[in-house]
Design an enzyme around this catalytic site. Structure first.
Site, short mmCIF file in Angstrom:
data_model
loop_
_atom_site.label_atom_id
_atom_site.label_comp_id
_atom_site.label_asym_id
_atom_site.label_seq_id
_atom_site.Cartn_x
_atom_site.Cartn_y
_atom_site.Cartn_z
N GLU A 166 0.81 -1.23 0.00
CA GLU A 166 0.00 0.00 0.00
C GLU A 166 0.84 1.27 0.00
O GLU A 166 0.79 2.05 0.97
CB GLU A 166 -0.97 0.00 1.20
CG GLU A 166 -1.94 -1.16 1.18
CD GLU A 166 -2.88 -1.17 2.40
OE1 GLU A 166 -2.73 -0.32 3.29
OE2 GLU A 166 -3.76 -2.04 2.45
N GLU A 354 -5.02 -8.81 0.95
CA GLU A 354 -5.63 -8.45 2.24
C GLU A 354 -7.13 -8.27 2.03
O GLU A 354 -7.56 -7.61 1.08
CB GLU A 354 -5.10 -7.11 2.79
CG GLU A 354 -3.71 -7.17 3.34
CD GLU A 354 -3.27 -5.85 3.96
OE1 GLU A 354 -4.13 -5.06 4.40
OE2 GLU A 354 -2.05 -5.62 3.99
O1 IFM Z 1 -3.67 -3.23 9.30
C1 IFM Z 1 -3.71 -2.71 8.00
C2 IFM Z 1 -2.54 -3.23 7.20
O2 IFM Z 1 -1.32 -2.96 7.81
C3 IFM Z 1 -2.54 -2.60 5.83
N1 IFM Z 1 -3.82 -2.71 5.18
C4 IFM Z 1 -5.00 -2.39 5.94
C5 IFM Z 1 -4.98 -3.08 7.28
C6 IFM Z 1 -6.24 -2.71 8.08
O3 IFM Z 1 -6.31 -1.34 8.26
#
Ligand code: IFM
Length: 449
Positions: A166, A354
């Site tokens: 990200e 994710e």
């Molecule tokens: O915890 C975070 C992660 O580190 C990066 N993506 C989003 C998750 C939830 O906010």
């Protein structure tokens, strides 16, 4: 109920990141990271906590790998802490740090769990921040050296690599809003950081091709949230499109098309925000990858607004089912994003690197949690992932965020995302209902909807 059978070989995994779970922030020679510094600064973290101990995974990793084996997952996405390997970012190696990851990877492989390693999940060595951090173009080269070192040492043991997690969040929350480390509020710097992060990604991919075995694959994990208009009025639609430029196309275009989005660039230029881009940089950012990682949680909805001086957009939050983060539960957006990626950007394999949800868990007397909300969130999103596969998207795996309740950045420990509950007083882990359910999904390679 219908049973949706996923393709053979599909990866079912959980995801974590170093700072959020490891703890041991200054043990065995690890250097300070920008997150250590930031979380140790009073007033930055909602509950006044930090990641000094977190889930103590640095000490409890064997147990955590056993839990993964019990879950029956066949993949695990984790991140490597740069300052655990090179305490000052460059130069002296910390052998104990490297040994930690080597042992972790060996234990995963022994249990048939495919490791997917992220090289950068926001914990820059503080020593490099002191030299300008990601605002300094040299950091891109230092990142590529750190990456090349790991490809040499672990390239044969880790089949799936991710350069950055990200970059949108690292750049803008770290350097524009100041919510995340290093806590700066300098929008122009944030845009330059975007460019250096993407450049460092391309340099690392180039090094990978020289060093890693051909069987190993590399990609990047992007924050990809659909940006949608509140109404179908042209001005709201245009506002949403501008937000899409900032959040999604700013990263997808240089990676897959070798250029920045023209509309966003015009905005940057008129506001004197355009970054320095050297000739050849956009060939580097577009260095071909093997797959794309999609981090999907929700969509965002916007109205046109004159109050926002940069993009003329204001987020609105209509009534909807929301998670503890305030994020709308919007599974359809995952399908939309996956098919859009195929339509507009790439036929390469995709992974959902994710997806998951924080809810206000209540532990029962036996310590477990009947987290029906989370279970339902995951089930609905997997249904949409399946739809995308049925419509021709080459989706190869799905990683739940997260294996464990953990340190949710500026929110501290107030937003549990785990399949496993962590009692932070005892460091005991408990399977939630969602974990038991996900174990069945992984075992059957199928989801009942
Ligand atoms: O915890 C975070 C992660 O580190 C990066 N993506 C989003 C998750 C939830 O906010």
């Amino acid at each position: 109920m219908v049973l949706l059978q996923f393709p053979a070989g599909f990866l079912w995994g959980t995801a974590t990141s170093a700072y959020q779970i490891e703890g041991a922030w200054n043990e065995d020679g690890k250097g300070e990271s920008i997150w250590d510094r930031f979380a140790h600064t009073s007033g930055k973290i909602a509950d006044g906590s930090n990641g000094d101990v977190a889930c103590d995974h640095y000490h409890l990793w064997r147990e955590d790998v056993d839990y993964m084996a019990q879950l029956g997952v066949n993949a695990y996405r984790f991140s490597i802490s740069w300052p655990r390997i090179f305490p000052a970012g460059t130069g002296r190696l910390n052998q104990k740090g490297l040994d930690f990851y080597r042992r972790l990877v060996a234990a995963l492989r022994e249990r048939g769990i495919t490791p997917m390693a992220t090289l950068y999940h926001w914990d820059l060595p503080q020593a490099l921040q002191d030299k300008g951090g990601w605002g300094n173009r040299d950091t891109a080269g230092w990142f590529a050296e750190y990456a090349a070192f790991l490809f040499q040492r672990l390239g044969g043991e880790i089949p799936l690599w991710i350069t950055h997690n990200e970059p949108f969040v690292a750049a803008f929350l770290g350097h524009a809003t100041g919510e995340d480390a290093p806590g700066l509020r300098r929008p122009r710097l944030a845009v330059q950081v975007v460019h250096h992060l993407l450049l460092s990604h391309g340099l690392a991919v180039r090094a990978f091709r020289q060093i890693a075995p051909a069987s190993a694959k590399i990609g990047i994990a992007l924050f990809l949230w659909p940006q949608e208009p509140a109404t179908d009025r042209p001005r709201d639609m245009a506002a949403a499109r501008r937000m899409d430029g900032l959040v999604n196309r700013q990263f997808l275009d240089p990676l897959f098309k070798g250029r920045y989005p023209e509309d966003l660039w015009r905005t940057y230029r008129t506001r004197f925000l355009a970054p320095k881009v050297a000739s050849g940089d956009l060939e580097t950012t577009a260095e071909p990858v093997d797959f794309l990682g999609v981090n999907y949680y929700t969509r965002m909805i916007h109205r046109a607004s004159l109050l926002d001086p940069l993009l003329g957009a204001r987020e609105v939050k209509p009534p909807a089912k929301r998670t503890l983060m305030g994020w709308e539960v919007y599974p359809q957006g995952l399908y939309n994003m996956l098919v859009r990626l195929k339509r507009e950007y790439t036929d390469l394999p995709l992974y959902v690197t994710e997806n998951g949800a924080a809810f206000a868990d209540v532990a029962g007397p036996d310590g477990t949690v009947e987290d029906v909300d989370r279970l339902e969130y995951l089930r609905l999103h997997l249904g949409q992932a399946y739809r995308a596969i049925a419509d021709g998207v080459d989706l190869r795996g799905y990683f739940v965020w997260s294996l464990l309740d953990n340190f949710e950045w500026a929110h501290g420990y107030t937003k549990p995302f785990g399949l496993l509950r962590v009692d932070f007083a005892t460091q005991k882990r408990y399977f939630k209902a969602s974990a038991r359910w996900f174990a069945e999904v992984a075992r059957k390679n199928a989801v009942e909807v």
